[in-house]
Scaffold this motif. Structure first.
Motif, PDB file in Angstrom:
ATOM      1  N   GLY A   1      -7.558   0.563   7.040  1.00 40.82           N
ATOM      2  CA  GLY A   1      -7.681   1.881   7.661  1.00 40.82           C
ATOM      3  C   GLY A   1      -6.406   2.687   7.470  1.00 40.82           C
ATOM      4  N   THR A   2      -5.251   2.036   7.623  1.00 41.68           N
ATOM      5  CA  THR A   2      -3.967   2.710   7.430  1.00 41.68           C
ATOM      6  C   THR A   2      -3.803   3.189   5.996  1.00 41.68           C
ATOM      7  N   ILE A   3      -4.090   2.315   5.037  1.00 41.27           N
ATOM      8  CA  ILE A   3      -3.845   2.633   3.621  1.00 41.27           C
ATOM      9  C   ILE A   3      -4.793   3.713   3.101  1.00 41.27           C
ATOM     10  N   PHE A   4      -6.088   3.560   3.382  1.00 40.89           N
ATOM     11  CA  PHE A   4      -7.077   4.431   2.747  1.00 40.89           C
ATOM     12  C   PHE A   4      -7.554   5.593   3.620  1.00 40.89           C
ATOM     13  N   ALA A   5      -7.310   5.539   4.932  1.00 42.46           N
ATOM     14  CA  ALA A   5      -7.757   6.618   5.812  1.00 42.46           C
ATOM     15  C   ALA A   5      -6.583   7.262   6.545  1.00 42.46           C
ATOM     16  N   GLY A   6      -5.899   6.488   7.378  1.00 35.87           N
ATOM     17  CA  GLY A   6      -4.812   7.044   8.184  1.00 35.87           C
ATOM     18  C   GLY A   6      -3.683   7.624   7.367  1.00 35.87           C
TER      19      GLY A   6
ATOM     20  N   VAL B   1      -3.746   8.684   4.239  1.00 32.45           N
ATOM     21  CA  VAL B   1      -4.236   9.872   3.533  1.00 32.45           C
ATOM     22  C   VAL B   1      -4.355  11.047   4.500  1.00 32.45           C
ATOM     23  N   HIS B   2      -4.903  10.783   5.680  1.00 33.44           N
ATOM     24  CA  HIS B   2      -5.071  11.806   6.714  1.00 33.44           C
ATOM     25  C   HIS B   2      -3.734  12.411   7.116  1.00 33.44           C
ATOM     26  N   ASP B   3      -2.749  11.565   7.405  1.00 34.58           N
ATOM     27  CA  ASP B   3      -1.451  12.061   7.860  1.00 34.58           C
ATOM     28  C   ASP B   3      -0.714  12.798   6.750  1.00 34.58           C
ATOM     29  N   TYR B   4      -0.789  12.254   5.536  1.00 34.52           N
ATOM     30  CA  TYR B   4      -0.114  12.882   4.409  1.00 34.52           C
ATOM     31  C   TYR B   4      -0.706  14.263   4.117  1.00 34.52           C
ATOM     32  N   LEU B   5      -2.026  14.325   4.029  1.00 34.24           N
ATOM     33  CA  LEU B   5      -2.661  15.598   3.698  1.00 34.24           C
ATOM     34  C   LEU B   5      -2.485  16.628   4.812  1.00 34.24           C
ATOM     35  N   SER B   6      -2.573  16.200   6.065  1.00 36.62           N
ATOM     36  CA  SER B   6      -2.403  17.161   7.168  1.00 36.62           C
ATOM     37  C   SER B   6      -0.999  17.750   7.149  1.00 36.62           C
ATOM     38  N   GLY B   7      -0.004  16.907   6.855  1.00 38.68           N
ATOM     39  CA  GLY B   7       1.364  17.404   6.792  1.00 38.68           C
ATOM     40  C   GLY B   7       1.615  18.289   5.583  1.00 38.68           C
ATOM     41  N   MET B   8       1.121  17.869   4.413  1.00 43.10           N
ATOM     42  CA  MET B   8       1.385  18.608   3.183  1.00 43.10           C
ATOM     43  C   MET B   8       0.561  19.896   3.096  1.00 43.10           C
ATOM     44  N   MET B   9      -0.668  19.869   3.615  1.00 45.81           N
ATOM     45  CA  MET B   9      -1.454  21.112   3.647  1.00 45.81           C
ATOM     46  C   MET B   9      -0.785  22.122   4.571  1.00 45.81           C
ATOM     47  N   SER B  10      -0.256  21.654   5.699  1.00 45.54           N
ATOM     48  CA  SER B  10       0.472  22.541   6.606  1.00 45.54           C
ATOM     49  C   SER B  10       1.713  23.101   5.929  1.00 45.54           C
ATOM     50  N   GLU B  11       2.414  22.251   5.200  1.00 42.38           N
ATOM     51  CA  GLU B  11       3.622  22.697   4.492  1.00 42.38           C
ATOM     52  C   GLU B  11       3.290  23.791   3.488  1.00 42.38           C
ATOM     53  N   ARG B  12       2.157  23.652   2.795  1.00 37.63           N
ATOM     54  CA  ARG B  12       1.734  24.663   1.826  1.00 37.63           C
ATOM     55  C   ARG B  12       1.291  25.966   2.505  1.00 37.63           C
ATOM     56  N   GLU B  13       1.001  25.881   3.807  1.00 37.13           N
ATOM     57  CA  GLU B  13       0.565  27.061   4.562  1.00 37.13           C
ATOM     58  C   GLU B  13       1.666  27.520   5.523  1.00 37.13           C
ATOM     59  N   ASN B  14       2.913  27.370   5.092  1.00 36.80           N
ATOM     60  CA  ASN B  14       4.072  27.798   5.890  1.00 36.80           C
ATOM     61  C   ASN B  14       4.169  27.100   7.235  1.00 36.80           C
TER      62      ASN B  14
ATOM     63  N   ALA C   1       5.460   7.008   7.581  1.00 37.44           N
ATOM     64  CA  ALA C   1       5.413   6.837   9.033  1.00 37.44           C
ATOM     65  C   ALA C   1       4.094   6.209   9.463  1.00 37.44           C
ATOM     66  N   MET C   2       3.004   6.569   8.777  1.00 40.94           N
ATOM     67  CA  MET C   2       1.706   5.984   9.111  1.00 40.94           C
ATOM     68  C   MET C   2       1.685   4.505   8.768  1.00 40.94           C
ATOM     69  N   VAL C   3       2.260   4.114   7.642  1.00 33.56           N
ATOM     70  CA  VAL C   3       2.322   2.702   7.286  1.00 33.56           C
ATOM     71  C   VAL C   3       3.193   1.938   8.294  1.00 33.56           C
ATOM     72  N   ALA C   4       4.301   2.546   8.707  1.00 31.54           N
ATOM     73  CA  ALA C   4       5.157   1.913   9.707  1.00 31.54           C
ATOM     74  C   ALA C   4       4.389   1.706  11.012  1.00 31.54           C
ATOM     75  N   GLU C   5       3.589   2.701  11.392  1.00 27.82           N
ATOM     76  CA  GLU C   5       2.782   2.560  12.597  1.00 27.82           C
ATOM     77  C   GLU C   5       1.728   1.470  12.417  1.00 27.82           C
TER      78      GLU C   5
ATOM     79  N   GLY D   1       0.803  -1.216   0.000  1.00 26.07           N
ATOM     80  CA  GLY D   1       0.000   0.000   0.000  1.00 26.07           C
ATOM     81  C   GLY D   1       0.838   1.268   0.000  1.00 26.07           C
ATOM     82  N   TYR D   2       1.994   1.214   0.655  1.00 25.42           N
ATOM     83  CA  TYR D   2       2.883   2.381   0.675  1.00 25.42           C
ATOM     84  C   TYR D   2       3.373   2.706  -0.728  1.00 25.42           C
ATOM     85  N   PHE D   3       3.751   1.678  -1.470  1.00 24.74           N
ATOM     86  CA  PHE D   3       4.338   1.876  -2.791  1.00 24.74           C
ATOM     87  C   PHE D   3       3.285   2.103  -3.883  1.00 24.74           C
ATOM     88  N   THR D   4       2.062   1.696  -3.639  1.00 28.18           N
ATOM     89  CA  THR D   4       1.022   1.819  -4.670  1.00 28.18           C
ATOM     90  C   THR D   4       0.046   2.954  -4.334  1.00 28.18           C
ATOM     91  N   TYR D   5      -0.849   2.725  -3.382  1.00 26.09           N
ATOM     92  CA  TYR D   5      -1.839   3.752  -3.076  1.00 26.09           C
ATOM     93  C   TYR D   5      -1.178   4.995  -2.480  1.00 26.09           C
TER      94      TYR D   5
END
Length: 486
Positions: A86-91, A93-106, A277-281, A14-18
């Motif tokens: 849950g990790t692949i399709f929810a967690g 996505v949630h962790d990635y978007l929260s981090g990247m949206m924050s990055e885009r907002e300084n 990191a979410m997949v590792a968790e 899931g890490y390498f594909t989705y």
């Protein structure tokens, strides 16, 4: 055992594909990151990708993927499916978007990010919600380890003295929290977290390897135990999805991701740092859930109180011997401490973003750190001395945690809609989590379920959950229409 191994393979794949699909959907580029543009030497500090990954893992993990996964094992091997998908399709996505949206907002705190996407009312709600949640989390992750340290020295035969005083250990932990919250992120967190991150991974691999080698054939097979095995008959929906948060999908992670968003040299590190990191968790949680299903029956876990220091000690020593005890101590004492300090740090950053307080000066940082840690100390010592019992409030944490995940996923969907990108990767898990949280809220004893007529009343809770999720989806579609058709 085949079901466990299959889920493990799916998680890694899931890490390498989705995960890569999500990354491509967001489309990171070569723009200057906040760590490079701002670089204040305190919160905005460039760190290497491997260190970002390990720090992020420890920030989001703590005891969540251990205690939560062990408790989730009371439902039997079906918990493997929630952890995996849950990790692949929810967690993830949630962790990635929260981090990247924050990055885009300084590197803005998640309350600021969601507010800009979901409106000023939601922004203020999120600000208050996040600060309370973070201080509460940090306090509990101070009181718990203090009690465990007292028990550790008591078990060695020590009858009296300062080392068997939980108040002393609480004071020590809070002093450490103050230092870690105040100073530059690369001075303590950036140096010791990678060590504990490795220990967390080694601990999980040791337990997993020991379980497979010593009692591998005894791992209950998912395909022959595809039913609810909870000894008290607790429904899978939605109790299991609330119980197992870290290791599947957790709103707390969104408060931690901005810490690393302020330290990335390149946006292209996001896939590895956040989704990785979410997949590792998830892998760590899957291993502990499998070990718990192997070494305990559901009734045994219920009697033992689910995931706690006792069950961790037993499985660690059973699979790794003496070294297992040492790693277990790192797990149940160090891990919550390393989540507690970043919880208080995130609370500081959330408040500073809220009131536009610059953090380069020592005086301004102290002006925020002192009251934040002061409230934590008041709650912690109040619990220790019996002045205050916030256990009832803490019972709301699990639901609050998943509610936060739901809100962040909706914010992620709105961000993607605004960017004219595939918003369904966030909207679908957001809808799912809306159903999970509203169903739980209607029937759990910690929430509306304390009303006798609603307690565990599936006939009411399930339809309400479906209706609420559908309402949230419709609300999103209406509000995102201006972006989708522009």
């Amino acid at each position: 055992m085949f079901g466990f191994l299959l889920c493990l393979v799916i998680l890694i794949a899931g890490y390498f594909t989705y995960g890569k699909f999500v990354d491509n959907t967001f489309a990171p580029d070569d723009r200057e990151t906040p760590a490079v543009a701002i670089n204040d030497g305190v919160d905005y500090v460039v760190m290497p990708a491997w260190k970002l990954f390990l720090v992020q893992l420890l920030n989001i993990a703590g005891l969540g993927p251990i205690f939560g996964a062990i408790t989730g094992a009371m439902w039997g091997p079906i918990v493997f499916l929630w952890i995996t998908f849950g990790t692949i399709f929810a967690g993830g996505v949630h962790d990635y978007l929260s981090g990247m949206m924050s990055e885009r907002e300084n590197g803005a705190s998640i309350s600021e990010v969601t507010g800009r996407l979901l409106g000023p009312v939601m922004q203020n709600i999120m600000r208050v919600f996040c600060v309370i949640l973070l201080i509460m989390t940090g306090t509990v992750f101070a009181v718990g380890p203090a009690g465990l340290l007292k028990a550790l020295f008591t078990d060695t035969g020590m009858k009296s003295g300062i080392l068997v005083n939980s108040t002393f250990w609480l004071a020590v932990i809070l002093v450490y929290y103050f230092i870690a919250t105040f100073i530059s992120i690369d001075k303590i967190i950036g140096k010791i977290y990678p060590v504990f991150g490795v220990a967390l991974i080694v601990m999980a691999l040791g337990v997993g390897g020991g379980t497979l080698i010593l009692r591998g054939k005894d791992i209950p097979e998912l395909f022959t135990h595809f039913y609810n095995m909870h000894p008290a008959g607790k429904a899978v929906w939605s109790y299991m999805f609330i119980t197992v948060a870290c290791g599947a999908c957790s709103g707390f992670h969104s408060t931690q991701s901005p810490l690393m968003a302020r330290c990335m040299k390149s946006e292209r590190q996001g896939h590895f740092v956040f989704y990785g990191a979410m997949v590792a968790e998830g892998i760590i949680a899957l291993i502990w859930a499998a070990a718990a299903c192997t070494w305990y029956t559901g009734a045994d876990l219920l009697a033992a109180g689910g995931g706690n220091s006792t069950t961790v000690y037993f499985m660690s020593k059973s699979t790794m011997g003496g070294i297992g005890f040492v790693l277990a101590m790192l797990g149940v004492i160090a891990c919550p401490i390393t989540s507690g300090d970043t919880a208080f740090r995130s609370a500081r950053l959330t408040i500073c973003d809220w009131f536009k307080i610059d953090q380069q000066g020592y005086g301004k940082r102290l002006a925020v750190c002192i009251p934040v840690l002061g409230v934590g100390a008041l709650l912690g010592f109040g619990q220790t001395f019996g002045w205050l019992n916030y256990n009832v409030i803490w019972n709301y944490f699990a639901w609050s945690n998943q509610t936060l995940a739901m809100l962040v996923l909706w914010a992620g969907a709105m961000f993607l809609a605004k960017e004219k990108k595939n918003y369904w990767i966030a909207a679908v898990p957001a809808t799912f989590m809306s159903a999970v949280t509203s169903t739980y809220f209607m029937m759990a004893p910690e929430t509306l379920g304390h009303i006798k007529a609603l307690n565990d009343n599936h006939a009411v809770a399930y339809p309400v959950g479906i209706i609420f999720a559908a309402f949230c989806l419709c609300l999103f579609m209406v509000n995102s229409k201006k972006y989708r058709k522009a």
